[in-house]
Design an enzyme around this catalytic site. Structure first.
Site, PDB file in Angstrom:
ATOM      1  N   ARG A 106     -14.630   0.948   4.921  1.00 53.65           N
ATOM      2  CA  ARG A 106     -13.601  -0.032   4.593  1.00 53.65           C
ATOM      3  C   ARG A 106     -12.569  -0.064   5.712  1.00 53.65           C
ATOM      4  O   ARG A 106     -12.295   0.957   6.334  1.00 53.65           O
ATOM      5  CB  ARG A 106     -12.943   0.353   3.275  1.00 53.65           C
ATOM      6  CG  ARG A 106     -13.924   0.792   2.207  1.00 53.65           C
ATOM      7  CD  ARG A 106     -13.295   0.800   0.860  1.00 53.65           C
ATOM      8  NE  ARG A 106     -13.143  -0.547   0.389  1.00 53.65           N
ATOM      9  CZ  ARG A 106     -14.076  -1.225  -0.283  1.00 53.65           C
ATOM     10  NH1 ARG A 106     -15.212  -0.653  -0.569  1.00 53.65           N
ATOM     11  NH2 ARG A 106     -13.879  -2.457  -0.666  1.00 53.65           N
TER      12      ARG A 106
ATOM     13  N   CYS B  66       0.821  -1.225   0.000  1.00 52.52           N
ATOM     14  CA  CYS B  66       0.000   0.000   0.000  1.00 52.52           C
ATOM     15  C   CYS B  66       0.856   1.278   0.000  1.00 52.52           C
ATOM     16  O   CYS B  66       1.654   1.506   0.913  1.00 52.52           O
ATOM     17  CB  CYS B  66      -0.888  -0.012   1.239  1.00 52.52           C
ATOM     18  SG  CYS B  66      -1.847   1.490   1.439  1.00 52.52           S
TER      19      CYS B  66
ATOM     20  N   GLU C  37      -5.468   7.851   8.739  1.00 55.06           N
ATOM     21  CA  GLU C  37      -5.220   8.675   7.553  1.00 55.06           C
ATOM     22  C   GLU C  37      -3.720   8.929   7.445  1.00 55.06           C
ATOM     23  O   GLU C  37      -3.122   9.605   8.283  1.00 55.06           O
ATOM     24  CB  GLU C  37      -6.002   9.995   7.670  1.00 55.06           C
ATOM     25  CG  GLU C  37      -5.660  11.040   6.621  1.00 55.06           C
ATOM     26  CD  GLU C  37      -5.688  10.504   5.202  1.00 55.06           C
ATOM     27  OE1 GLU C  37      -6.698   9.901   4.799  1.00 55.06           O
ATOM     28  OE2 GLU C  37      -4.670  10.674   4.490  1.00 55.06           O
TER      29      GLU C  37
ATOM     30  N   VAL D  85      -5.625   0.280   5.653  1.00 54.87           N
ATOM     31  CA  VAL D  85      -4.332   0.549   6.278  1.00 54.87           C
ATOM     32  C   VAL D  85      -3.794   1.836   5.642  1.00 54.87           C
ATOM     33  O   VAL D  85      -4.149   2.125   4.502  1.00 54.87           O
ATOM     34  CB  VAL D  85      -3.327  -0.606   6.031  1.00 54.87           C
ATOM     35  CG1 VAL D  85      -3.673  -1.801   6.871  1.00 54.87           C
ATOM     36  CG2 VAL D  85      -3.208  -0.957   4.565  1.00 54.87           C
TER      37      VAL D  85
ATOM     38  N   TYR E 253      -4.900   4.815  -9.468  1.00 58.12           N
ATOM     39  CA  TYR E 253      -6.057   4.002  -9.048  1.00 58.12           C
ATOM     40  C   TYR E 253      -7.285   4.361  -9.879  1.00 58.12           C
ATOM     41  O   TYR E 253      -8.088   3.497 -10.229  1.00 58.12           O
ATOM     42  CB  TYR E 253      -6.360   4.212  -7.557  1.00 58.12           C
ATOM     43  CG  TYR E 253      -5.432   3.431  -6.648  1.00 58.12           C
ATOM     44  CD1 TYR E 253      -5.813   2.206  -6.119  1.00 58.12           C
ATOM     45  CD2 TYR E 253      -4.166   3.906  -6.334  1.00 58.12           C
ATOM     46  CE1 TYR E 253      -4.973   1.480  -5.301  1.00 58.12           C
ATOM     47  CE2 TYR E 253      -3.307   3.195  -5.512  1.00 58.12           C
ATOM     48  CZ  TYR E 253      -3.714   1.976  -4.997  1.00 58.12           C
ATOM     49  OH  TYR E 253      -2.872   1.262  -4.193  1.00 58.12           O
TER      50      TYR E 253
HETATM   51  N1  GSH Z   1      -6.950   7.740   3.151  1.00 58.96           N
HETATM   52  C1  GSH Z   1      -6.283   6.571   3.438  1.00 58.96           C
HETATM   53  C2  GSH Z   1      -6.363   5.594   2.287  1.00 58.96           C
HETATM   54  C3  GSH Z   1      -5.771   4.280   2.636  1.00 58.96           C
HETATM   55  C4  GSH Z   1      -6.180   3.180   1.654  1.00 58.96           C
HETATM   56  O1  GSH Z   1      -6.975   3.403   0.721  1.00 58.96           O
HETATM   57  N2  GSH Z   1      -5.607   1.978   1.853  1.00 58.96           N
HETATM   58  C5  GSH Z   1      -5.947   0.836   1.016  1.00 58.96           C
HETATM   59  C6  GSH Z   1      -4.717   0.050   0.628  1.00 58.96           C
HETATM   60  S1  GSH Z   1      -3.603   0.910  -0.415  1.00 58.96           S
HETATM   61  C7  GSH Z   1      -6.787  -0.149   1.812  1.00 58.96           C
HETATM   62  O2  GSH Z   1      -6.495  -0.427   2.945  1.00 58.96           O
HETATM   63  N3  GSH Z   1      -7.815  -0.729   1.170  1.00 58.96           N
HETATM   64  C8  GSH Z   1      -8.610  -1.775   1.762  1.00 58.96           C
HETATM   65  C9  GSH Z   1     -10.032  -1.694   1.315  1.00 58.96           C
HETATM   66  O3  GSH Z   1     -10.358  -0.785   0.567  1.00 58.96           O
HETATM   67  O4  GSH Z   1     -10.810  -2.517   1.755  1.00 58.96           O
HETATM   68  C10 GSH Z   1      -4.852   6.927   3.795  1.00 58.96           C
HETATM   69  O5  GSH Z   1      -4.186   7.605   3.006  1.00 58.96           O
HETATM   70  O6  GSH Z   1      -4.419   6.550   4.860  1.00 58.96           O
END
Ligand code: GSH
Length: 325
Positions: A129, A63, A147, A132, A194
């Site tokens: 969601r 990530c 965040e 991480v 993305y």
């Molecule tokens: N706003 C968050 C975004 C984090 C994020 O989107 N993480 C993704 C992985 S790159 C995640 O955990 N996705 C799991 C899901 O969507 O279920 C940050 O920057 O901390």
């Protein structure tokens, strides 16, 4: 995803799309800040004083958002103060899980099987969601923040009394300019890849890819005066934000997300910048190409067979060379 504290089975990694088929990223919901004395930060509640060994960072090495926080933790000298737990790189139909893969940890605090268990422990009625990174307070047993942008900022300042550092990732004199460039890089590059990968219409994909390459061109030009970092001689958080996407680009986004007009290897200044950041002490240890390719190419909606491509060789070669130096 979680709905009112319950895991909903028909989990879709494609997340949300708007009416034009554009990918929409969820907004983070735990927004407290660690501060030197426990006073509240810019958002959320107080009570999170900087202390060695009190906080744990949960990450996925695939990530880019989590990787920002890992890099800030290393560069700010916080590795001994803030332990890390790494999840399995493959997203399951229950989201991130613990253990079961080389380099993936079990949850040392609660023996959780899935990341979403930490979210419901933090808030039994949470919806959304289970992403991480997560910054967890081991003393109070609560989630501080999920965040990455906030976590990088608090790592920059909160622990100065315990672990003084000369590095300022967000210096006051550059704050406004950093905010502007961060926003552009986020919209068109970090999240832009993305948006291309998860686009559900040709128009949304075209728009995203145009944005990705316009931003890469812009950054290439910016670095063209041989400045080492995006704001000159000193590294800032903006360099970290660019780096986490650049290092994944040729190995994952170029193929899986179809951002394939060019590779980073085709941009000499961006390549040099990427290598410069990679060579900073501790940064290479945050980059795990096996987790990155395993994680991205296991997104079933984009790659149903799960087959991982053999190349590109140049990224692995670079990582090997840096590791050997
Ligand atoms: N706003 C968050 C975004 C984090 C994020 O989107 N993480 C993704 C992985 S790159 C995640 O955990 N996705 C799991 C899901 O969507 O279920 C940050 O920057 O901390």
């Amino acid at each position: 995803m979680l709905v009112n504290g319950k895991w909903v089975e028909n989990w879709q990694p494609v997340q949300k799309a708007d009416e034009q088929g554009r990918f929409v990223r969820q907004v983070s919901e735990f927004r407290n800040w660690i501060t030197p004395d426990g006073r509240p930060g810019p958002t959320g509640e107080g009570g999170f004083e900087a202390e060695a060994g009190r906080y744990r960072l949960y990450v996925a090495l695939i990530c880019p958002w989590a990787s920002r926080t890992l890099i800030a933790r290393r560069l700010k000298g916080l590795a001994d103060l803030i332990p890390v737990t790494v999840v399995n790189p493959t997203l399951t139909d229950q989201g991130w899980r613990f253990g079961g893969y080389p380099g993936a940890d079990e949850d040392p605090l609660y023996g959780s099987s899935y990341m979403h268990e930490l979210y419901t422990r933090a808030d039994p009625h949470v919806s959304g969601r289970a992403t991480v990174p997560v910054l967890w307070d081991m003393k109070r047993g609560v989630m501080v923040n999920n965040e990455s942008a906030d976590i990088v900022r608090m790592f920059d300042t909160a622990f100065e009394a315990i672990a003084p550092s000369d590095l300022r990732l967000y210096p006051a004199a550059l704050a406004d300019e950093i905010d502007v460039l961060n926003r552009q890089i986020y919209e068109s590059l970090n999240n832009g890849v993305y948006k291309a990968g998860f686009a559900s219409s040709q128009e949304a994909y075209d728009e995203a890819v145009d944005g990705v390459f316009a931003m890469l061109d812009q950054l290439e030009t910016r670095l063209g005066d041989d400045r080492p970092y995006l704001f000159g001689d000193e590294l800032t958080e903006t360099d970290i934000r660019a780096f986490v996407t650049l290092i994944r680009f040729d190995a994952a986004y170029h193929g899986l997300f179809k951002t394939n007009r060019r590779q980073i290897a085709d941009y000499p200044h961006l390549s040099a910048h990427m290598e410069r950041v990679l060579r900073l002490p501790g940064v290479a240890e945050t980059v795990n190409m096996d987790h990155i390719t395993r994680g991205y190419y296991s997104i079933k909606a984009l790659n149903p067979t799960g087959i991982r491509p053999a190349g590109p060789a140049h990224v692995r070669r670079l990582l090997d060379v840096v590791a050997a130096d």
